[in-house]
Design a protein around this motif. Structure first.
Motif, short mmCIF file in Angstrom:
data_model
loop_
_atom_site.label_atom_id
_atom_site.label_comp_id
_atom_site.label_asym_id
_atom_site.label_seq_id
_atom_site.Cartn_x
_atom_site.Cartn_y
_atom_site.Cartn_z
N GLN A 8 83.84 31.57 26.86
CA GLN A 8 83.51 32.60 25.89
C GLN A 8 82.13 33.21 26.17
O GLN A 8 81.95 34.43 26.08
CB GLN A 8 83.53 32.02 24.47
CG GLN A 8 84.91 31.66 23.97
CD GLN A 8 84.86 31.01 22.59
OE1 GLN A 8 83.88 31.14 21.87
NE2 GLN A 8 85.92 30.30 22.23
N VAL A 9 81.17 32.34 26.49
CA VAL A 9 79.82 32.83 26.77
C VAL A 9 79.80 33.63 28.07
O VAL A 9 79.18 34.70 28.14
CB VAL A 9 78.82 31.65 26.84
CG1 VAL A 9 77.42 32.15 27.17
CG2 VAL A 9 78.81 30.89 25.51
N LEU A 10 80.47 33.14 29.10
CA LEU A 10 80.52 33.86 30.37
C LEU A 10 81.22 35.20 30.21
O LEU A 10 80.81 36.21 30.80
CB LEU A 10 81.25 33.01 31.41
CG LEU A 10 80.49 31.81 31.98
CD1 LEU A 10 81.43 30.92 32.77
CD2 LEU A 10 79.33 32.26 32.85
N THR A 41 81.35 37.17 27.59
CA THR A 41 80.52 38.14 26.87
C THR A 41 79.28 38.54 27.66
O THR A 41 78.92 39.72 27.70
CB THR A 41 80.09 37.57 25.51
OG1 THR A 41 81.26 37.24 24.75
CG2 THR A 41 79.24 38.57 24.73
N ASN A 42 78.64 37.57 28.29
CA ASN A 42 77.33 37.81 28.91
C ASN A 42 77.40 38.27 30.36
O ASN A 42 76.45 38.88 30.86
CB ASN A 42 76.47 36.55 28.84
CG ASN A 42 76.10 36.19 27.42
OD1 ASN A 42 76.31 36.97 26.49
ND2 ASN A 42 75.57 35.00 27.22
N THR A 43 78.50 37.99 31.04
CA THR A 43 78.57 38.28 32.48
C THR A 43 79.70 39.23 32.84
O THR A 43 79.47 40.30 33.41
CB THR A 43 78.74 36.98 33.28
OG1 THR A 43 77.77 36.01 32.86
CG2 THR A 43 78.56 37.25 34.77
N LEU A 44 80.93 38.88 32.47
CA LEU A 44 82.07 39.69 32.88
C LEU A 44 82.10 41.05 32.17
O LEU A 44 82.24 42.10 32.80
CB LEU A 44 83.38 38.95 32.61
CG LEU A 44 83.84 37.91 33.63
CD1 LEU A 44 82.90 36.71 33.63
CD2 LEU A 44 85.26 37.45 33.31
N SER A 45 81.95 41.03 30.86
CA SER A 45 82.13 42.25 30.09
C SER A 45 81.08 43.33 30.36
O SER A 45 81.43 44.52 30.43
CB SER A 45 82.19 41.93 28.60
OG SER A 45 83.36 41.17 28.32
N PRO A 46 79.80 42.99 30.51
CA PRO A 46 78.83 44.04 30.86
C PRO A 46 79.16 44.75 32.17
O PRO A 46 78.97 45.96 32.29
CB PRO A 46 77.50 43.29 30.95
CG PRO A 46 77.69 42.10 30.08
CD PRO A 46 79.12 41.71 30.25
N LEU A 47 79.66 43.99 33.14
CA LEU A 47 80.05 44.61 34.40
C LEU A 47 81.27 45.51 34.21
O LEU A 47 81.33 46.62 34.76
CB LEU A 47 80.35 43.54 35.46
CG LEU A 47 80.87 44.08 36.80
CD1 LEU A 47 79.87 45.04 37.45
CD2 LEU A 47 81.19 42.93 37.75
N MET A 48 82.24 45.05 33.42
CA MET A 48 83.44 45.87 33.20
C MET A 48 83.10 47.16 32.48
O MET A 48 83.64 48.23 32.81
CB MET A 48 84.47 45.06 32.40
CG MET A 48 84.95 43.78 33.09
SD MET A 48 85.57 44.05 34.77
CE MET A 48 87.03 45.02 34.44
N SER A 91 73.74 29.59 32.60
CA SER A 91 74.63 29.96 33.72
C SER A 91 75.13 31.38 33.57
O SER A 91 75.29 32.10 34.56
CB SER A 91 75.80 28.99 33.83
OG SER A 91 76.60 29.02 32.67
N SER A 92 75.38 31.81 32.33
CA SER A 92 75.89 33.17 32.13
C SER A 92 74.84 34.21 32.53
O SER A 92 75.18 35.26 33.09
CB SER A 92 76.30 33.38 30.67
OG SER A 92 75.19 33.43 29.80
N LYS A 93 73.57 33.94 32.25
CA LYS A 93 72.52 34.88 32.59
C LYS A 93 72.17 34.81 34.08
O LYS A 93 71.81 35.83 34.69
CB LYS A 93 71.28 34.63 31.74
CG LYS A 93 71.49 34.93 30.26
CD LYS A 93 71.90 36.39 30.02
CE LYS A 93 71.97 36.73 28.55
NZ LYS A 93 72.35 38.13 28.30
#
Length: 232
Positions: A105-107, A109-116, A156-158
């Motif tokens: 969930q954290v990954l 929101t913080n990593t995948l979605s901003p790129l998408m 890790s997400s950041k």
């Protein structure tokens, strides 16, 4: 013609302050939040600056909402995209208690979605005047600065987000798009707590100054709100 900024996570904290400062300064502001019904302060901001602020419902983890936002924007270009929305996840989780589903969930929101989101809006950014993409990262994502351990989900997400920023800065250089990871400081928000060192106003003012001065030479950097470079 005024510049245009699109900001995620505007219902409170840094996102709300970004929206306020840009609207105050005459920008066209596209302010996004997951639940506009409960975003009372954001609704008040729209009422205060009706000619500057446009509100959008956006859960960045839902591709359908990203596509809907892109459709609603019509022919609008985006001078500055601020990927601010984030999720810390459950606090106090140490080794031995890490759960796969919560980490995901954290990954997400913080990593995948901003790129998408950046990928979806890229044509609007590339055809704008300022061509700037900012990702709100965190110093706790710095591997070199990690001296206390723990924080597996958020750290890790950041860290992964910073790698995304670095790759984007290389991939988008030919289009003249500047990409940067920003640490806002320890800010007095719901996430930072009341004991944090600086206010949201101070943090956003500093971050906006950095974005205003950003050029392609510094694209791909991991910058503190005071302008200093943070070790990866």
């Amino acid at each position: 013609m005024s510049e245009t900024v699109l900001i995620t996570g505007c219902n409170r904290g840094l996102g709300l302050e970004f929206a306020y400062q840009y609207a105050r300064d005459g920008w066209c502001v596209h302010a996004c939040a997951r639940d506009l019904v409960r975003a009372e302060e954001l609704l008040a901001l729209e009422a205060r600056f009706p000619d500057q602020v446009q509100l959008h419902t956006l859960d960045i983890n839902k591709d359908g909402q990203i596509k809907a936002l892109d459709r609603v924007l019509g022919n609008e270009t985006i001078d500055v995209l601020i990927n601010n929305a984030g999720y810390y996840g459950p606090k106090g989780v140490g080794f031995g208690n890490v759960e796969r589903a919560l980490w995901r969930q954290v990954l997400e929101t913080n990593t995948l979605s901003p790129l998408m989101l950046t990928q979806a809006l890229f044509p609007r950014i590339a055809t704008s005047r300022l061509k700037t993409v900012a990702f709100l990262s965190s110093k706790v994502g710095s591997i070199g600065d990690n001296r206390s351990g723990g924080g597996y989900y958020y750290r890790s997400s950041k860290t992964a987000l910073n790698q995304v920023v670095k790759s984007l800065s290389i991939d988008l250089e030919g289009a003249g798009v500047k990409v940067v990871a920003l640490h806002p400081g320890w800010v007095q928000t719901d996430m930072g707590g009341n004991n944090a060192l600086i206010t949201a106003e101070e943090s956003v003012t500093a971050l906006r100054n950095l974005l205003q001065q950003l050029d392609l030479q510094h694209s791909g950097s991991f910058l503190n709100h005071d302008g200093s470079t943070i070790d990866w």
